[in-house]
Design a protein around this motif. Structure first.
Motif, mmCIF file in Angstrom:
data_model
loop_
_atom_site.group_PDB
_atom_site.id
_atom_site.type_symbol
_atom_site.label_atom_id
_atom_site.label_comp_id
_atom_site.label_asym_id
_atom_site.label_seq_id
_atom_site.Cartn_x
_atom_site.Cartn_y
_atom_site.Cartn_z
ATOM 1 N N MET A 89 0.830 -1.212 0.000
ATOM 2 C CA MET A 89 0.000 0.000 0.000
ATOM 3 C C MET A 89 0.864 1.260 0.000
ATOM 4 O O MET A 89 0.549 2.235 -0.679
ATOM 5 N N LEU A 90 1.961 1.227 0.727
ATOM 6 C CA LEU A 90 2.834 2.396 0.789
ATOM 7 C C LEU A 90 3.622 2.588 -0.504
ATOM 8 O O LEU A 90 3.898 3.717 -0.907
ATOM 9 N N LEU A 91 3.955 1.489 -1.191
ATOM 10 C CA LEU A 91 4.584 1.595 -2.505
ATOM 11 C C LEU A 91 3.637 2.280 -3.487
ATOM 12 O O LEU A 91 4.045 3.140 -4.267
ATOM 13 N N VAL A 92 2.363 1.908 -3.427
ATOM 14 C CA VAL A 92 1.362 2.518 -4.303
ATOM 15 C C VAL A 92 1.234 4.010 -4.017
ATOM 16 O O VAL A 92 1.022 4.808 -4.928
ATOM 17 N N GLU A 93 1.397 4.400 -2.760
ATOM 18 C CA GLU A 93 1.343 5.824 -2.401
ATOM 19 C C GLU A 93 2.570 6.584 -2.886
ATOM 20 O O GLU A 93 2.630 7.802 -2.791
ATOM 21 N N GLY A 94 3.583 5.853 -3.405
ATOM 22 C CA GLY A 94 4.767 6.494 -3.960
ATOM 23 C C GLY A 94 5.904 6.690 -2.986
ATOM 24 O O GLY A 94 6.859 7.407 -3.284
ATOM 25 N N LEU A 95 5.840 6.053 -1.820
ATOM 26 C CA LEU A 95 6.900 6.205 -0.841
ATOM 27 C C LEU A 95 8.132 5.396 -1.239
ATOM 28 O O LEU A 95 8.017 4.331 -1.854
ATOM 29 N N THR A 96 9.296 5.898 -0.866
ATOM 30 C CA THR A 96 10.547 5.182 -1.101
ATOM 31 C C THR A 96 10.740 4.130 -0.014
ATOM 32 O O THR A 96 10.044 4.149 1.015
ATOM 33 N N ALA A 97 11.703 3.245 -0.218
ATOM 34 C CA ALA A 97 11.994 2.215 0.787
ATOM 35 C C ALA A 97 12.352 2.847 2.128
ATOM 36 O O ALA A 97 11.920 2.367 3.179
ATOM 37 N N LYS A 98 13.121 3.934 2.112
ATOM 38 C CA LYS A 98 13.491 4.605 3.361
ATOM 39 C C LYS A 98 12.262 5.194 4.046
ATOM 40 O O LYS A 98 12.123 5.095 5.270
ATOM 41 N N ARG B 214 10.717 4.044 7.691
ATOM 42 C CA ARG B 214 10.424 4.962 8.805
ATOM 43 C C ARG B 214 8.976 4.827 9.247
ATOM 44 O O ARG B 214 8.683 4.792 10.436
ATOM 45 N N ARG B 215 8.056 4.784 8.293
ATOM 46 C CA ARG B 215 6.626 4.720 8.621
ATOM 47 C C ARG B 215 6.296 3.434 9.376
ATOM 48 O O ARG B 215 5.506 3.436 10.310
ATOM 49 N N LEU B 216 6.908 2.308 8.967
ATOM 50 C CA LEU B 216 6.596 1.007 9.574
ATOM 51 C C LEU B 216 7.551 0.618 10.688
ATOM 52 O O LEU B 216 7.395 -0.444 11.292
ATOM 53 N N ASP B 217 8.550 1.462 10.935
ATOM 54 C CA ASP B 217 9.548 1.206 11.967
ATOM 55 C C ASP B 217 10.272 -0.117 11.729
ATOM 56 O O ASP B 217 10.386 -0.978 12.610
ATOM 57 N N ILE B 218 10.732 -0.285 10.475
ATOM 58 C CA ILE B 218 11.542 -1.438 10.079
ATOM 59 C C ILE B 218 12.728 -0.911 9.275
ATOM 60 O O ILE B 218 12.789 0.280 8.965
ATOM 61 N N SER B 219 13.656 -1.783 8.930
ATOM 62 C CA SER B 219 14.828 -1.345 8.175
ATOM 63 C C SER B 219 14.501 -1.266 6.677
ATOM 64 O O SER B 219 13.629 -1.991 6.190
ATOM 65 N N PRO B 220 15.211 -0.406 5.941
ATOM 66 C CA PRO B 220 15.024 -0.352 4.487
ATOM 67 C C PRO B 220 15.302 -1.712 3.825
ATOM 68 O O PRO B 220 14.649 -2.083 2.856
ATOM 69 N N ARG B 221 16.236 -2.465 4.379
ATOM 70 C CA ARG B 221 16.539 -3.806 3.848
ATOM 71 C C ARG B 221 15.312 -4.704 3.963
ATOM 72 O O ARG B 221 14.988 -5.458 3.042
ATOM 73 N N LEU C 38 5.143 -3.677 -10.509
ATOM 74 C CA LEU C 38 4.553 -4.045 -9.215
ATOM 75 C C LEU C 38 3.513 -3.016 -8.786
ATOM 76 O O LEU C 38 2.402 -3.367 -8.398
ATOM 77 N N VAL C 39 3.865 -1.746 -8.864
ATOM 78 C CA VAL C 39 2.925 -0.692 -8.474
ATOM 79 C C VAL C 39 1.687 -0.737 -9.365
ATOM 80 O O VAL C 39 0.569 -0.575 -8.889
ATOM 81 N N ARG C 40 1.879 -0.992 -10.664
ATOM 82 C CA ARG C 40 0.717 -1.114 -11.557
ATOM 83 C C ARG C 40 -0.202 -2.247 -11.116
ATOM 84 O O ARG C 40 -1.413 -2.111 -11.133
ATOM 85 N N CYS C 41 0.390 -3.380 -10.734
ATOM 86 C CA CYS C 41 -0.418 -4.508 -10.263
ATOM 87 C C CYS C 41 -1.125 -4.165 -8.949
ATOM 88 O O CYS C 41 -2.315 -4.458 -8.791
ATOM 89 N N LEU C 42 -0.398 -3.563 -8.047
ATOM 90 C CA LEU C 42 -0.978 -3.223 -6.744
ATOM 91 C C LEU C 42 -2.067 -2.168 -6.851
ATOM 92 O O LEU C 42 -3.006 -2.135 -6.058
ATOM 93 N N ALA C 43 -1.948 -1.307 -7.834
ATOM 94 C CA ALA C 43 -2.907 -0.204 -7.995
ATOM 95 C C ALA C 43 -3.887 -0.452 -9.130
ATOM 96 O O ALA C 43 -4.510 0.478 -9.619
ATOM 97 N N SER C 44 -4.032 -1.703 -9.545
ATOM 98 C CA SER C 44 -4.850 -2.001 -10.728
ATOM 99 C C SER C 44 -6.342 -1.978 -10.420
ATOM 100 O O SER C 44 -7.017 -2.998 -10.460
ATOM 101 N N VAL C 45 -6.819 -0.804 -10.110
ATOM 102 C CA VAL C 45 -8.242 -0.614 -9.864
ATOM 103 C C VAL C 45 -8.780 0.239 -11.011
ATOM 104 O O VAL C 45 -8.318 1.347 -11.213
#
Length: 183
Positions: free
Chosen positions: A133-142, A146-153, A174-181
């Motif tokens: 969901m956050l990838l679809v929102e356009g967020l970077t791994a970093k 930060r948002r999920l309190d996990i490492s970028p790895r 991937l984003v196209r598949c996740l956002a395919s509405v």
């Protein structure tokens, strides 16, 4: 027909699920809201919204995110996986507005649209759903980390799993598949 009757008719017969909540407890939902989740017309009144989430952890994380977003902007929108009375998971578009930005969850109005006919649910872990969901929102791994309190790895590990599950070769696919509405 009086204005009060007309307002009730509009609320009850809206083509999307409508909900008024206080402190994440259902105070009043329309017929479509109950039907989307597989409940009778008044069956959800007085119930915690937690019963509509895949897990209590999802409910808690979403609440924390809503507090930030509703407090900052007064409105919120996303697409997420929710749970019907039967236990079936489905994609749902959720939009909300706080009635008081100082206490964003104290009183809020929400709309719910069932996306299950356009977007089937794959068996994903809670964390894969969050990262997706956050990838679809356009967020970077970093930013996701930060948002999920996990490492970028860890974000990259989940992203790679999602790419494998969807059978795609890159992030754009991937984003196209996740956002395919459909629009």
């Amino acid at each position: 027909m009086t204005a009060i009757d007309l307002n009730t008719e509009i609320f009850e017969n809206a083509p999307i699920g409508l909900l008024y909540s206080e402190d994440r407890v259902v105070r009043r939902g329309n017929r479509r809201f109950a039907a989307i989740f597989g409940y009778g017309p008044d069956e959800l009144d007085g119930q915690s919204l937690a019963m509509l989430y895949p897990s209590l952890d999802d409910f808690d994380h979403t609440g924390q995110h809503w507090i930030r977003e509703l407090g900052a902007h007064g409105i919120y929108s996303d697409e997420r996986i929710m749970r019907r009375k039967s236990g079936e998971l489905f994609w749902c578009r959720v939009r909300g507005q706080a009635l008081d930005s100082e206490q964003p969850l104290a009183r809020a109005v929400w709309s719910f649209a069932d996306l299950s006919s356009e977007r089937p649910v794959l068996a994903l872990s809670r964390r894969e759903r969050q990262v997706g969901m956050l990838l679809v929102e356009g967020l970077t791994a970093k930013e996701i980390a930060r948002r999920l309190d996990i490492s970028p790895r860890t974000v990259h590990v989940h992203k790679n799993r999602l790419m494998t599950r969807f059978g795609v070769r890159n992030s754009l696919e991937l984003v196209r598949c996740l956002a395919s509405v459909p629009h």
